[in-house]
Enzyme design. Structure first.
Site, PDB file in Angstrom:
ATOM      1  CG  ASP A 105     -31.902 -33.142 -17.966  1.00  0.00           C
ATOM      2  OD1 ASP A 105     -31.061 -33.929 -17.495  1.00  0.00           O
ATOM      3  OD2 ASP A 105     -32.673 -32.473 -17.255  1.00  0.00           O
ATOM      4  CE  LYS A 156     -19.036  -7.672  -8.445  1.00  0.00           C
ATOM      5  NZ  LYS A 156     -18.680  -7.006  -9.718  1.00  0.00           N
ATOM      6  CG  ASP A 211     -28.826 -30.111 -15.097  1.00  0.00           C
ATOM      7  OD1 ASP A 211     -29.606 -30.595 -15.939  1.00  0.00           O
ATOM      8  OD2 ASP A 211     -29.194 -29.727 -13.974  1.00  0.00           O
TER       9      ASP A 211
END
Length: 236
Positions: A105, A156, A211
């Site tokens: 995958d 962040k 992925d």
């Protein structure tokens, strides 16, 4: 050289797409993800492929058959119960020479030939492809001490981690560390190898890798595929 492609997972993170279609058969362009991987292996001279299947195995087997129309020879190893990512290797016969293991995958421009060349003569029992994965936290991250006084505040932050790409080259003696028909994941196998004093080599790669695990990953793969497909096959 033989390759084992791990294609037996349920793809739960990719639901609802995988409710009726196994993840390796999800399309990229007009071909399934697994079709791209098989063509990628063939372009690098790997023509003996075992697909490790489990969930919806019949659909995968019906689509690829014996591999003749893809120019390869495909055999199947079927899990009756989920064995993780390393456990299925214990069921596959005749892995008595160096072999490649690849998740079914992933989309990547990794040069498999270069990875194989780096492994050859290294003395390592395994070479694992690794890349840098960027994780952004879209919040202010706070640190405080035992008295609850502010010790740090990052707005962040972005962290980089080295991660496995799901592509491995193994020497056959690695199979001796995998119990037959018992659940074992590849990280567990890596720990067993290191604890035994074996060398596990990393192959750094900073090109394209994805992925395809979640719906947003799949959307990105579809958007990128037209550009990435030529790059996958030009390296062979």
């Amino acid at each position: 050289m033989k390759a084992v492609v791990l294609a037996g997972g349920k793809g739960a993170r990719l639901a609802p797409y995988t409710t009726t279609v196994p993840k390796p058969l999800m399309p990229l362009g007009d071909k399934p993800i697994l079709d791209v991987i098989i063509r990628q292996l063939r372009r690098h001279g790997i023509e003996e492929i075992t697909l490790s299947v489990g969930h919806m195995a019949e659909l995968i087997m019906a689509h690829f058959g014996d591999g003749a129309r893809h120019g390869v020879r495909i055999e199947y190893s079927r899990e009756e119960e989920p064995l993780g990512t390393a456990g299925p290797l214990s069921l596959i016969p005749c892995l008595n020479e160096r072999f490649l293991v690849m998740n079914g995958d992933i989309l990547t421009t990794l040069d498999l030939g270069g990875m194989l060349a780096g492994h050859a003569g290294s003395g390592a029992i395994c070479t694992m492809a690794v890349t840098t994965h960027r994780v952004a936290v879209d919040l202010g991250v706070v640190e405080y001490d035992a008295q609850c006084q502010l010790a740090g505040y990052q707005e962040k932050p972005v962290k980089n981690f080295r991660v496995s790409m799901g592509v491995y080259i193994f020497e056959p003696r690695a199979l001796g560390f995998i119990p037959r028909a018992r659940h074992l994941d590849l990280p567990g196998l890596m720990h067993r190898l290191m604890q035994a004093g074996e060398t596990v080599r990393c192959h750094p790669f900073e090109g394209y890798w994805l992925d395809i695990g979640r719906p947003d990953d799949y959307a990105r793969a579809q958007a990128d595929f037209e550009t990435i497909e030529p790059l996958i096959f030009q390296r062979a």
